[in-house]
Design an enzyme around this catalytic site. Structure first.
Site, mmCIF file in Angstrom:
data_model
loop_
_atom_site.group_PDB
_atom_site.id
_atom_site.type_symbol
_atom_site.label_atom_id
_atom_site.label_comp_id
_atom_site.label_asym_id
_atom_site.label_seq_id
_atom_site.Cartn_x
_atom_site.Cartn_y
_atom_site.Cartn_z
ATOM 1 N N TYR A 145 0.827 -1.208 0.000
ATOM 2 C CA TYR A 145 0.000 0.000 0.000
ATOM 3 C C TYR A 145 0.862 1.259 0.000
ATOM 4 O O TYR A 145 0.461 2.295 -0.535
ATOM 5 C CB TYR A 145 -0.888 0.036 1.249
ATOM 6 C CG TYR A 145 -2.220 -0.628 1.092
ATOM 7 C CD1 TYR A 145 -2.323 -1.949 0.681
ATOM 8 C CD2 TYR A 145 -3.397 0.054 1.394
ATOM 9 C CE1 TYR A 145 -3.549 -2.560 0.561
ATOM 10 C CE2 TYR A 145 -4.627 -0.547 1.276
ATOM 11 C CZ TYR A 145 -4.705 -1.854 0.862
ATOM 12 O OH TYR A 145 -5.931 -2.452 0.750
ATOM 13 N N LYS A 194 2.628 -15.534 2.419
ATOM 14 C CA LYS A 194 2.803 -16.124 1.095
ATOM 15 C C LYS A 194 4.305 -16.363 0.900
ATOM 16 O O LYS A 194 4.926 -15.882 -0.077
ATOM 17 C CB LYS A 194 2.204 -15.177 0.031
ATOM 18 C CG LYS A 194 2.164 -15.726 -1.383
ATOM 19 C CD LYS A 194 1.204 -16.891 -1.576
ATOM 20 C CE LYS A 194 1.319 -17.450 -2.978
ATOM 21 N NZ LYS A 194 0.587 -18.728 -3.164
ATOM 22 N N ASP A 226 -3.473 -18.213 0.454
ATOM 23 C CA ASP A 226 -4.481 -18.806 -0.443
ATOM 24 C C ASP A 226 -5.208 -19.947 0.259
ATOM 25 O O ASP A 226 -6.433 -20.086 0.171
ATOM 26 C CB ASP A 226 -3.862 -19.251 -1.778
ATOM 27 C CG ASP A 226 -2.572 -20.043 -1.626
ATOM 28 O OD1 ASP A 226 -2.044 -20.124 -0.491
ATOM 29 O OD2 ASP A 226 -2.090 -20.588 -2.638
ATOM 30 N N ASP A 251 -6.396 -6.987 3.821
ATOM 31 C CA ASP A 251 -7.514 -6.281 3.196
ATOM 32 C C ASP A 251 -8.480 -7.307 2.584
ATOM 33 O O ASP A 251 -9.691 -7.240 2.780
ATOM 34 C CB ASP A 251 -6.997 -5.325 2.114
ATOM 35 C CG ASP A 251 -8.124 -4.563 1.445
ATOM 36 O OD1 ASP A 251 -9.028 -4.099 2.173
ATOM 37 O OD2 ASP A 251 -8.121 -4.452 0.209
ATOM 38 N N ASP A 255 -12.416 -8.791 4.329
ATOM 39 C CA ASP A 255 -13.701 -8.727 3.614
ATOM 40 C C ASP A 255 -14.292 -10.128 3.469
ATOM 41 O O ASP A 255 -15.504 -10.323 3.595
ATOM 42 C CB ASP A 255 -13.534 -8.119 2.214
ATOM 43 C CG ASP A 255 -13.914 -6.643 2.169
ATOM 44 O OD1 ASP A 255 -13.629 -5.940 3.168
ATOM 45 O OD2 ASP A 255 -14.489 -6.193 1.158
HETATM 46 C C1 IPM Z 1 -10.335 -1.097 4.086
HETATM 47 C C2 IPM Z 1 -10.579 -0.418 2.772
HETATM 48 C C3 IPM Z 1 -9.382 0.456 2.462
HETATM 49 C C4 IPM Z 1 -8.165 -0.443 2.350
HETATM 50 C C5 IPM Z 1 -9.509 1.334 1.207
HETATM 51 C C6 IPM Z 1 -10.782 2.124 1.215
HETATM 52 C C7 IPM Z 1 -8.301 2.224 1.053
HETATM 53 O O1 IPM Z 1 -10.828 -1.335 1.765
HETATM 54 O O2 IPM Z 1 -10.191 -0.379 5.097
HETATM 55 O O3 IPM Z 1 -10.332 -2.328 4.137
HETATM 56 O O4 IPM Z 1 -7.892 -0.984 1.266
HETATM 57 O O5 IPM Z 1 -7.480 -0.604 3.362
HETATM 58 MN MN MN Z 2 -10.913 -3.373 2.478
#
Ligand code: IPM
Ligand code: MN
Length: 365
Positions: A145, A194, A226, A251, A255
């Site tokens: 990042y 990884k 993975d 990240d 999710d």
């Molecule tokens: C998160 C979001 C952020 C990230 C974005 C919005 C920059 O997806 O906080 O998970 O990728 O960290």
């Molecule tokens: Mn995210």
């Protein structure tokens, strides 16, 4: 306790769900005799249009002077976002600078689905078993990042590059935080990596294994990212405890973990640095449902609980808020995105009704 909190409402459903978080914060303030001074400041895509920057100077100063920060989700509808130059988009122009400014290296994302709420999950009840209870700890200010980027006309669009860099210090400090959490919870820790391909992962593992030596009481294992993605769907409870992840892998997998819960609306988040932290819901700003009073404020209210606990050390207050949140679901209430069948409809709460119910439970109604 007296504290100053910067409040960044953000875009889309941001102001609505932050409003519910503040409602709960005020109830805690009143009930436990604290004083929370709130300073609102513009942040996000709308702030770009009204102030020329998604993280205006005045907001930076307000955050600098605050003890902690509450942040709503940011981003407007795609057509509107497309009119914002790349460097002023809220991801690059606001969120990453916010993280860097306060060096919020440790991102906590809890994945909690008690057995009683297994029906929320798209996974079968027998997969949820006795419940999922994972704390994902994601490194938040290093890795790909923040590495050097090469992009655009300067290279004549022949290639682009994102560098992934981790220093020993960066890995060490987040590993220590994750192991301490595992020790507190009396749980195992799973390190995600990884290392079969990436040098940064091999380096990451070497440092994490060093830290593991200092925590002989914490059962440690590591898993390829993975395979972790596969196992999280097949058998998530094997990860109950703490999972430690670097920024990019974290990240993606956080999710995915929201998918286990059935909604990202169930995932609060805290981003902690050496001096201060900020809290946010892990989901987006959902501009399509903004202003309808239907967004789920759970993640934002849970984030406020995190702020009380992790930024101010108010564990009892935080516990009371978590308890109120779970009580709502245990009483059979839910929010619109969690409703799966017609019989749910009479128990569906609006955004504001959800916040009101948290407050009622807090004050013992
Ligand atoms: C998160 C979001 C952020 C990230 C974005 C919005 C920059 O997806 O906080 O998970 O990728 O960290
Ligand atoms: Mn995210």
């Amino acid at each position: 306790m007296k504290k100053t909190i910067a409040v960044l409402e953000g875009d889309g459903i941001g102001p609505e769900i932050v409003g519910e978080g503040i409602k709960v914060l005020k109830a805690v303030e009143h009930q436990y005799g604290h004083t929370f001074h709130l300073n609102y400041a513009p942040f996000g895509a709308q702030a770009y249009f009204t102030h020329g920057s998604p993280f205006p100077k005045q907001t930076q100063l307000i955050c600098d002077h605050a003890d902690a920060i509450i942040k709503g989700p940011v981003g407007l509808a795609v057509e509107k976002m497309n009119t914002i130059p790349q460097q002023f988009r809220p991801e690059i122009g606001a969120i990453l600078p916010l993280r860097k400014r306060y060096d919020t290296f440790a991102n906590f994302r809890p994945v909690r689905l008690p057995k009683s709420l297994a029906a929320f999950s798209p996974l079968r009840e027998n997969v949820i078993g006795n419940g999922v209870d994972i704390l994902m700890v994601r490194e938040l200010v290093g890795g790909i990042y923040f590495g050097e980027k090469i992009e655009g006309p300067a290279v004549n669009m022949q290639y682009a590059q994102d560098n992934c860099v981790y220093t020993a210090k960066e890995v060490h400090r987040v590993a220590v935080v994750a192991f301490e959490e595992a020790r507190k919870r009396n749980s195992q820790i799973t390190n995600v990596h990884k290392a079969n391909v990436l040098a940064t992962s091999r380096f990451w593992n070497a440092i994490v294994e060093e830290v593991a030596q200092d925590f002989p009481d914490v059962p440690y294992r590591s898993v390829l990212v993975d395979n972790a993605a596969f196992q999280l769907v097949k058998n998530p409870t094997q990860f109950n405890g703490v999972m430690l992840l670097e920024n990019m892998q974290g990240d993606v997998l956080t999710d995915q973990a929201g998918g286990i819960l059935g909604s990202l609306g169930l995932m609060p988040s805290a981003c902690l640095g050496p001096d201060k932290g900020y809290v946010e819901a892990a989901h987006g700003s959902a501009p399509d449902i903004a202003g309808q009073n239907i967004a789920n404020p759970y993640a934002m209210i849970g984030s406020v609980a995190f702020l009380l606990d992790k930024c101010f050390g108010l564990t009892q207050e935080a516990h009371a808020v978590w308890n109120a949140l779970f009580t709502i679901f245990e009483r059979g209430y839910l929010t619109l995105e969690l409703a799966t069948n017609a019989s749910d409809s009479e128990k569906v709460l609006s955004t504001t009704a959800f916040g009101d119910m948290v407050v009622d439970i807090l004050v013992g109604k």
